[in-house]
Every structure is written in C-alpha cells, then in structure tokens.
Design an enzyme around this catalytic site. Structure first.
Site, PDB file in Angstrom:
ATOM      1  N   ILE A   1       0.852  -1.183   0.000  1.00 40.02           N
ATOM      2  CA  ILE A   1       0.000   0.000   0.000  1.00 40.02           C
ATOM      3  C   ILE A   1       0.892   1.238   0.000  1.00 40.02           C
ATOM      4  O   ILE A   1       1.695   1.440   0.901  1.00 40.02           O
ATOM      5  CB  ILE A   1      -0.925   0.015   1.245  1.00 40.02           C
ATOM      6  CG1 ILE A   1      -1.714  -1.294   1.366  1.00 40.02           C
ATOM      7  CG2 ILE A   1      -1.831   1.243   1.215  1.00 40.02           C
ATOM      8  CD1 ILE A   1      -2.666  -1.593   0.234  1.00 40.02           C
ATOM      9  N   GLU A   2       0.741   2.056  -1.034  1.00 43.41           N
ATOM     10  CA  GLU A   2       1.479   3.313  -1.137  1.00 43.41           C
ATOM     11  C   GLU A   2       0.510   4.440  -0.796  1.00 43.41           C
ATOM     12  O   GLU A   2      -0.588   4.528  -1.360  1.00 43.41           O
ATOM     13  CB  GLU A   2       2.007   3.474  -2.566  1.00 43.41           C
ATOM     14  CG  GLU A   2       2.804   4.726  -2.799  1.00 43.41           C
ATOM     15  CD  GLU A   2       3.338   4.817  -4.240  1.00 43.41           C
ATOM     16  OE1 GLU A   2       3.941   5.858  -4.547  1.00 43.41           O
ATOM     17  OE2 GLU A   2       3.143   3.873  -5.035  1.00 43.41           O
ATOM     18  N   LEU A   3       0.898   5.269   0.154  1.00 44.53           N
ATOM     19  CA  LEU A   3       0.086   6.426   0.559  1.00 44.53           C
ATOM     20  C   LEU A   3       0.839   7.668   0.126  1.00 44.53           C
ATOM     21  O   LEU A   3       2.001   7.850   0.497  1.00 44.53           O
ATOM     22  CB  LEU A   3      -0.129   6.412   2.073  1.00 44.53           C
ATOM     23  CG  LEU A   3      -0.810   5.148   2.608  1.00 44.53           C
ATOM     24  CD1 LEU A   3      -0.806   5.141   4.132  1.00 44.53           C
ATOM     25  CD2 LEU A   3      -2.217   5.005   2.057  1.00 44.53           C
TER      26      LEU A   3
END
Length: 130
Positions: free
Chosen positions: A124-126
């Site tokens: 998951i890239e935020l």
C-alpha cells in the site's frame, strides 16, 4: 474510452484483520450490502467515490479473477491530509512503515509517498501530490 476506476476487488485470507486495517488504519468506511447473482451479503471499503470490494479466499464470488490471491496487489492512494500527518497516524497505530517518504511519479505528476503492507501483505502506497 475509459473514464475512471469504479472499484477493484481485494482477496483476503484474514477478513477481520483486513477490515480492521482498511477502516482503522486507512480510515475507509465499511459498507455491507446485498449484491450479485444470486444475491448475497457483500462487504466493501468506501472512500471518496470509489470502493474496494472484499472477497474472502476460498469463498470468492463469481465471476472473479483467474487467480485471486491475497497479497498480489500493489495499490497507491492519494491522501486527503498532509503526508506528515498520515505518518504520525500510522506511527501512533504502531503500523510499520516499510519505506519513505520518497518522491515518485503518480498519474497526474510528482507525489511524495510512504509504503506499508496490509495484513495480507499487499503493498500500500500512501501519497500526497507535490
């Protein structure tokens, strides 16, 4: 021809942990609804005008991906608050940050990102726009 992404499907092997992560850690809203053919109770995570439908490994709805598998996704979300505040919230929740902040290129330009994993090990890239 394509305008936007409406939803995607995430397959989990750990339903309770997955729901906790996407609601408590990422702040998405859990939506429980009836849908499909034949109609069945479904779960999804809603955010903005998109959603992530949830399938439980071994009980996936049809039609489905050819090889649905937990941990096979690499997703990037643009955050609605400054990334530094996201980092504070993730840290307060004792969730490990794998990398970042780092500069990347998103769909509309430069972004600043951190990387975490969900309970099924999806990446998951935020990100925030810069």
């Amino acid at each position: 021809m394509i305008d936007r992404l409406d939803h995607l499907v995430l397959t989990t092997s750990r339903e309770e942990a997955c729901i906790d992560f996407y609601t408590r850690i990422l702040g998405m809203k859990l939506d429980i609804f009836v849908g499909g053919t034949p109609p069945a109770e479904r779960k999804a995570f809603k955010f903005g005008v998109q959603k992530i439908n949830l399938h439980v490994q071994g009980a996936e709805l049809t039609p489905r991906a050819h090889l649905p598998a937990p941990g096979a996704l690499d997703l990037c979300f643009i955050v609605s608050i400054p990334l530094d505040k996201v980092i504070e919230q993730i840290s307060r929740a004792n969730w490990p940050i794998l990398e970042g902040p780092v500069q990347r290129t998103g769909a509309t330009g430069k972004i600043r990102s951190i990387y975490i994993r969900d309970p099924d090990f999806n990446l998951i890239e935020l990100s925030e726009l810069i």
